[in-house]
Design an enzyme around this catalytic site. Sequence first.
Site, mmCIF file in Angstrom:
data_model
loop_
_atom_site.group_PDB
_atom_site.id
_atom_site.type_symbol
_atom_site.label_atom_id
_atom_site.label_comp_id
_atom_site.label_asym_id
_atom_site.label_seq_id
_atom_site.Cartn_x
_atom_site.Cartn_y
_atom_site.Cartn_z
ATOM 1 N N GLY A 1 -7.475 6.526 9.648
ATOM 2 C CA GLY A 1 -6.419 6.684 10.628
ATOM 3 C C GLY A 1 -6.834 6.625 12.089
ATOM 4 N N TRP B 1 -7.330 4.029 14.032
ATOM 5 C CA TRP B 1 -6.529 3.069 14.794
ATOM 6 C C TRP B 1 -5.123 3.612 15.015
ATOM 7 C CZ3 TRP B 1 -7.135 -2.887 14.680
ATOM 8 C CH2 TRP B 1 -8.449 -3.238 15.054
ATOM 9 N N ASP C 1 -2.022 1.854 3.464
ATOM 10 C CA ASP C 1 -3.338 1.820 2.826
ATOM 11 C C ASP C 1 -3.173 2.124 1.343
ATOM 12 O OD1 ASP C 1 -6.398 2.020 4.167
ATOM 13 O OD2 ASP C 1 -6.235 2.715 2.098
ATOM 14 N N ASP D 1 0.024 -1.307 -1.707
ATOM 15 C CA ASP D 1 -0.594 -2.614 -1.480
ATOM 16 C C ASP D 1 0.304 -3.426 -0.557
ATOM 17 O OD1 ASP D 1 -1.559 -5.206 -1.605
ATOM 18 O OD2 ASP D 1 -1.834 -5.205 -3.784
ATOM 19 N N ASP E 1 -7.788 -3.573 10.458
ATOM 20 C CA ASP E 1 -9.232 -3.337 10.616
ATOM 21 C C ASP E 1 -9.876 -3.127 9.249
ATOM 22 O OD1 ASP E 1 -11.582 -2.945 12.213
ATOM 23 O OD2 ASP E 1 -11.410 -0.795 11.832
ATOM 24 N N LYS F 1 -9.512 -7.964 11.787
ATOM 25 C CA LYS F 1 -10.962 -8.034 11.658
ATOM 26 C C LYS F 1 -11.348 -9.093 10.631
ATOM 27 C CE LYS F 1 -13.365 -4.589 9.787
ATOM 28 N NZ LYS F 1 -14.018 -3.263 9.808
#
Length: 201
Positions: free
Chosen positions: A51, A53, A69, A85, A109, A149
């Site tokens: 958490g 971000w 998540d 998902d 990320d 990312k």
Amino acid sequence: MTSQWTRDKYYTRAMREGFRARAAYKLLEIQKRHTVIRDDDNVVDLGAAPGSWLQVLKTFTQGTIIGVDLNAIAPMEGVKTIVGDFTTPEVQEEVRGLASGIVSVVTCDASPKLSGATSYDQARAIALGEDALAFAVTILKDGGNFICKSFQGEDFPELYAEVKKHFLSVRTFRPLASRRGSKEIYIVAKNFRRQKDGAEG
């Protein structure tokens, strides 16, 4: 030795400043350099646990912030979370509902669990980036932004080219907070263009 020092430096700073992970500083750098998030944006963070971000996003926008998540995210005031998902239609619909149908920014990320086999890990990271891009393309409003990312490797140019099909401005950025020697790199994409049916690029 230098790599260890860099890791300890950001880890220690994160603990001191109350962030859940050192990754917080990467998003702070990205925002300072590229101004991706505006103060009224609704933002969805993919692969959001633990958490850090989300903590940073709270300082950037007064809009709705949603973390997604596979693992539960410890509660955070002012943030909505979904365990699931993000590639599934069910989760995407839940995101739309929480955001009242308007998502301005998607961030990701997330990293796959690393095996230590460089080419395999890079391929899995690219696949994760492709999934994040597919989510963004599905859910972003026109003109929206995307941060993801990825990892430099032979498949990276293909992912980068795919992102460029959907956004007017696409750049790469490597934060100072990235570990020395890491192959990670961030794609920063701005001004999403929703393609018409049958349209190319």
